[in-house]
Design a protein around this motif. Sequence first.
Motif, PDB file in Angstrom:
ATOM      1  N   UNK A 234      -8.217  16.932  -6.741  1.00 46.08           N
ATOM      2  CA  UNK A 234      -7.877  16.776  -7.760  1.00 46.08           C
ATOM      3  C   UNK A 234      -6.420  16.132  -7.442  1.00 46.08           C
ATOM      4  N   UNK A 235      -5.831  16.529  -6.497  1.00 44.15           N
ATOM      5  CA  UNK A 235      -4.392  16.302  -5.910  1.00 44.15           C
ATOM      6  C   UNK A 235      -4.598  14.656  -5.539  1.00 44.15           C
ATOM      7  N   UNK A 236      -5.439  14.389  -4.704  1.00 48.31           N
ATOM      8  CA  UNK A 236      -5.673  13.118  -4.525  1.00 48.31           C
ATOM      9  C   UNK A 236      -5.944  12.101  -5.564  1.00 48.31           C
ATOM     10  N   UNK A 237      -6.529  12.694  -6.753  1.00 48.74           N
ATOM     11  CA  UNK A 237      -7.129  11.710  -7.766  1.00 48.74           C
ATOM     12  C   UNK A 237      -5.688  11.587  -8.449  1.00 48.74           C
ATOM     13  N   UNK A 238      -4.910  12.516  -8.755  1.00 50.33           N
ATOM     14  CA  UNK A 238      -3.521  12.465  -9.394  1.00 50.33           C
ATOM     15  C   UNK A 238      -2.689  11.239  -8.615  1.00 50.33           C
ATOM     16  N   UNK A 239      -2.551  11.449  -7.023  1.00 49.86           N
ATOM     17  CA  UNK A 239      -1.802  10.497  -6.389  1.00 49.86           C
ATOM     18  C   UNK A 239      -2.513   9.112  -6.207  1.00 49.86           C
ATOM     19  N   UNK A 240      -3.662   8.752  -6.328  1.00 52.21           N
ATOM     20  CA  UNK A 240      -4.376   7.683  -6.414  1.00 52.21           C
ATOM     21  C   UNK A 240      -3.974   6.850  -7.673  1.00 52.21           C
ATOM     22  N   UNK A 241      -4.293   7.585  -8.936  1.00 48.38           N
ATOM     23  CA  UNK A 241      -3.708   6.953 -10.126  1.00 48.38           C
ATOM     24  C   UNK A 241      -2.232   6.516 -10.274  1.00 48.38           C
ATOM     25  N   UNK A 242      -1.298   7.480  -9.761  1.00 53.53           N
ATOM     26  CA  UNK A 242      -0.059   7.050 -10.036  1.00 53.53           C
ATOM     27  C   UNK A 242       0.503   6.094  -8.740  1.00 53.53           C
ATOM     28  N   UNK A 243      -0.178   5.974  -7.629  1.00 57.02           N
ATOM     29  CA  UNK A 243       0.368   5.107  -6.821  1.00 57.02           C
ATOM     30  C   UNK A 243      -0.357   3.681  -7.473  1.00 57.02           C
ATOM     31  N   UNK A 244      -1.325   3.675  -7.844  1.00 58.20           N
ATOM     32  CA  UNK A 244      -1.901   2.338  -8.436  1.00 58.20           C
ATOM     33  C   UNK A 244      -0.947   2.034  -9.869  1.00 58.20           C
ATOM     34  N   UNK A 245      -0.782   2.758 -10.546  1.00 57.37           N
ATOM     35  CA  UNK A 245       0.212   2.466 -11.787  1.00 57.37           C
ATOM     36  C   UNK A 245       1.684   2.355 -11.826  1.00 57.37           C
ATOM     37  N   UNK A 246       1.926   3.188 -10.867  1.00 54.49           N
ATOM     38  CA  UNK A 246       3.705   3.536 -10.693  1.00 54.49           C
ATOM     39  C   UNK A 246       4.031   4.585 -11.716  1.00 54.49           C
ATOM     40  N   UNK A 247       5.201   4.815 -11.637  1.00 49.09           N
ATOM     41  CA  UNK A 247       5.857   5.941 -12.551  1.00 49.09           C
ATOM     42  C   UNK A 247       6.440   5.233 -13.590  1.00 49.09           C
ATOM     43  N   UNK A 248       6.753   4.049 -13.910  1.00 48.22           N
ATOM     44  CA  UNK A 248       7.418   3.248 -14.829  1.00 48.22           C
ATOM     45  C   UNK A 248       6.803   3.878 -16.229  1.00 48.22           C
ATOM     46  N   UNK A 249       5.674   3.621 -16.210  1.00 50.26           N
ATOM     47  CA  UNK A 249       5.168   4.139 -17.645  1.00 50.26           C
ATOM     48  C   UNK A 249       5.317   5.567 -18.046  1.00 50.26           C
ATOM     49  N   UNK A 250       4.861   6.398 -16.993  1.00 53.99           N
ATOM     50  CA  UNK A 250       4.917   7.921 -17.519  1.00 53.99           C
ATOM     51  C   UNK A 250       6.430   8.347 -17.534  1.00 53.99           C
ATOM     52  N   UNK A 251       7.520   7.681 -16.866  1.00 57.44           N
ATOM     53  CA  UNK A 251       8.733   7.828 -16.956  1.00 57.44           C
ATOM     54  C   UNK A 251       9.149   7.568 -18.222  1.00 57.44           C
TER      55      UNK A 251
END
Length: 350
Positions: A234-251
Amino acid sequence: MTPFAITEHTVRSARHTTFYLAAGPADGPLVIFLHGWPELSISWRHQLPALGALGFRAIAPDMRGYGRSSVYDTHQAYALEEITADMIELIEQIGREKAVWIGHDWGSPAMWSVVSHHPDRAHAAASLCVPYASIERGIDHLVALVDRRVYPQEEYPAGQWDYMRFYEESFPAATRAFEANVYNTVKALFRKGSPAGKKKPTGTAFIRRKGGWFGGTGEAPDLPHDTDVVSEEDLRSYAAALTRNGFFGPDSWYMNDAANIAFSARAANGGLIDLPVLFLAAEFDYTCESIDSDLAQPMRTYCRNLTEARIASGHWMAQECPAAVNAALVGWLATGVPEAWPDRFSRRSV
């Protein structure tokens, strides 16, 4: 296929694409789970099969800016009004009239926005950690509810919400720190709660004072993995998605204070919610502290059919204490929302 198998789906409109996970019979009563920052639909991996096995159609979307849903490049695209529109499109595109809506973290103000602006689309609402009439009403509103016994005004003017001020004042620095090492970021964030922090200032109260997240170092530390909250997969899944999209949207969800306040003011029925509401407070969540502070007080005024319970958990309640969360949700649905219980539906859609 068994009712509790989790499947993947996508719906699209001219304005937005939503990816979602689903479990349970396609014609079961609908329950929609909304995740928060910086999560994914998999944040509800323990809830989807449990409710699916009971006969609910349980779904969890990747919210905008996350995973396989649409990503945008302006702060304004992440206002609650836009997110609410996503959710109304979602329920319409899957051919349903109503759902039980459940949220956590930023998924809670998204959920509260749906049910307060579109009560006709809801059987009931449940929130983990974040009460109604809190985040969606703006930072100044949150600061007014701070427990000043823990956060004296002169030392902690923004209380535990200091980190929100940091987003507004130093957005690029916040995003850079999260993106510097995304795996370490999510490893540092997804940690269980502890009673040791009770009645003490929490880390989110020191962000500006320390020059940013992670003590102003500009990068998350390499902490041990807390397997009580997330598996390595699960940790790897979170990291992969956030690496792909970046944090601009979530932040960017933090960057629409004025727009969210204005949208909240236009809620139906003067903001009052007559639907059945469940609020699960986390005993060891010291940012969204709702037990000793006044954070939940407005909710108790505006929600007129309210059930409250406490879970001995930190902020990541659904992942840290899934059995307790599932038991609380199912018990409330069975007794407080009988019209949305699977046995009442005889395999028909609503």
